[in-house]
Motif scaffolding. Sequence first.
Motif, PDB file in Angstrom:
ATOM      1  N   GLY A  22      45.966  11.323 128.727  1.00 43.55           N
ATOM      2  CA  GLY A  22      46.338  11.064 127.680  1.00 43.55           C
ATOM      3  C   GLY A  22      47.572  11.835 126.976  1.00 43.55           C
ATOM      4  N   GLY A  40      49.900   7.940 123.529  1.00 44.17           N
ATOM      5  CA  GLY A  40      49.528   6.852 124.257  1.00 44.17           C
ATOM      6  C   GLY A  40      48.643   7.237 125.254  1.00 44.17           C
ATOM      7  N   ASP A  41      47.718   6.259 125.837  1.00 40.73           N
ATOM      8  CA  ASP A  41      46.519   6.517 126.856  1.00 40.73           C
ATOM      9  C   ASP A  41      47.411   6.757 128.320  1.00 40.73           C
ATOM     10  OD1 ASP A  41      45.109   6.221 124.818  1.00 40.73           O
ATOM     11  OD2 ASP A  41      44.331   4.041 125.423  1.00 40.73           O
ATOM     12  N   GLY A  43      47.465   5.807 132.257  1.00 36.94           N
ATOM     13  CA  GLY A  43      47.169   4.658 133.216  1.00 36.94           C
ATOM     14  C   GLY A  43      45.831   4.778 134.117  1.00 36.94           C
ATOM     15  N   GLY A  76      50.106   9.365 129.752  1.00 36.19           N
ATOM     16  CA  GLY A  76      50.601   8.548 128.538  1.00 36.19           C
ATOM     17  C   GLY A  76      51.826   9.152 127.758  1.00 36.19           C
ATOM     18  N   LYS A  81      52.668   4.752 124.037  1.00 41.31           N
ATOM     19  CA  LYS A  81      53.002   3.960 125.302  1.00 41.31           C
ATOM     20  C   LYS A  81      52.072   4.536 126.456  1.00 41.31           C
ATOM     21  CE  LYS A  81      58.131   3.648 124.702  1.00 41.31           C
ATOM     22  NZ  LYS A  81      59.470   3.982 125.290  1.00 41.31           N
ATOM     23  N   THR A  82      51.365   3.456 126.943  1.00 45.34           N
ATOM     24  CA  THR A  82      50.217   3.738 127.896  1.00 45.34           C
ATOM     25  C   THR A  82      50.920   3.831 129.328  1.00 45.34           C
ATOM     26  OG1 THR A  82      48.700   2.054 126.857  1.00 45.34           O
ATOM     27  CG2 THR A  82      48.353   2.379 129.166  1.00 45.34           C
ATOM     28  N   GLN A  85      49.888   1.875 135.602  1.00 40.21           N
ATOM     29  CA  GLN A  85      48.672   1.653 136.330  1.00 40.21           C
ATOM     30  C   GLN A  85      48.949   2.108 137.794  1.00 40.21           C
ATOM     31  OE1 GLN A  85      46.105  -1.582 135.688  1.00 40.21           O
ATOM     32  NE2 GLN A  85      46.583  -2.038 137.942  1.00 40.21           N
TER      33      GLN A  85
END
Length: 329
Positions: A22, A40-41, A43, A76, A81-82, A85
């Motif tokens: 994060g 943001g987090d 992925g 993040g 904004k994440t 993935q």
Amino acid sequence: MAGTSFVDYVRIHCKSGNGGAGSTHMRREKYIPKGGPDGGDGGRGGHIIVRGNEQMWTLLHLKYQKHHKAGHGGHGSGQLKTGAQGEDVYIEVPVGTIVRDGETKEIMYEISEHGQEEIVMPGGRGGLGNDHFKSSTNQTPRYAQPGEPFQEGWIILELKVLADVGLVGFPNAGKSTLLSVVSAAKPEIADYPFTTLKPNLGMVSYRDNQSFVMADIPGIIEGAHEGKGLGLRFLRHIERNSLLLFMVPADSDDIHKEYKVLLNELKLYNPELLDKERLLAITKSDMLDEELKAEMEQDLPGIPHIFISSVAQMNIVELKDLIWKHLNK
């Protein structure tokens, strides 16, 4: 599918992806010098996923590809904004594949349908950004969660052959010879036990351009349910056959007893196998006259039976008729 082209057992190493960290970003814009946290987090890390594919019949493609590694999740960043993935890795397997834990040997999944997906090694979760940790008493948290680490380990993939008819018998009962006569399959045939070390599939042509699939499976021996002989590697293939054709040679000391030993091995391995339709073929019967056949029939098991000889082409058409009749009950 004879020989090295058919692979029904592989052990592979899988490694999922790390989760992304994060972000600890603080919002800084013109006229908003103290905008607070907007990290943001991270992925999610990539999964290792096993997926059923009805177009595949063997695990050969995995025999020399032992290591499978998924992608890591992205970190993040500001403006909530994440991270990206991690890329998942899909391992395509035939329908009827069992997935086992490589250490405990316990069954994790059974892939029984086309398109079925099972996560065998999950990716690490992404860490939460500092935006999640703000509160009335802590409006500018300068910390965030790290991503969860990857997972790795060995898994075992075992394939159970799918066929309409499975041939069940002791070594040298004539299973491979029958398959070579009724289909285009070319299994290895010789006069010694365990000539067949891997299942062979043959497409058997029937009347009016119809057909069915027959599987010549490695010979069973007493104690196979405990792993003796080819043991469990053989017995699992029986589970996906619609009909079981027991084969006992005419020169056996006791046909009924031999049939009961075979049946008992199936029962001890999986009692549900006894629910399958069963037929009996007495092989190598070209040496018998009608009087001897009539005498032998007095002591045969109470299931539909037929005297055949693959070499002499005796009652082969009649055997196909019998099989077709019971397949289409």
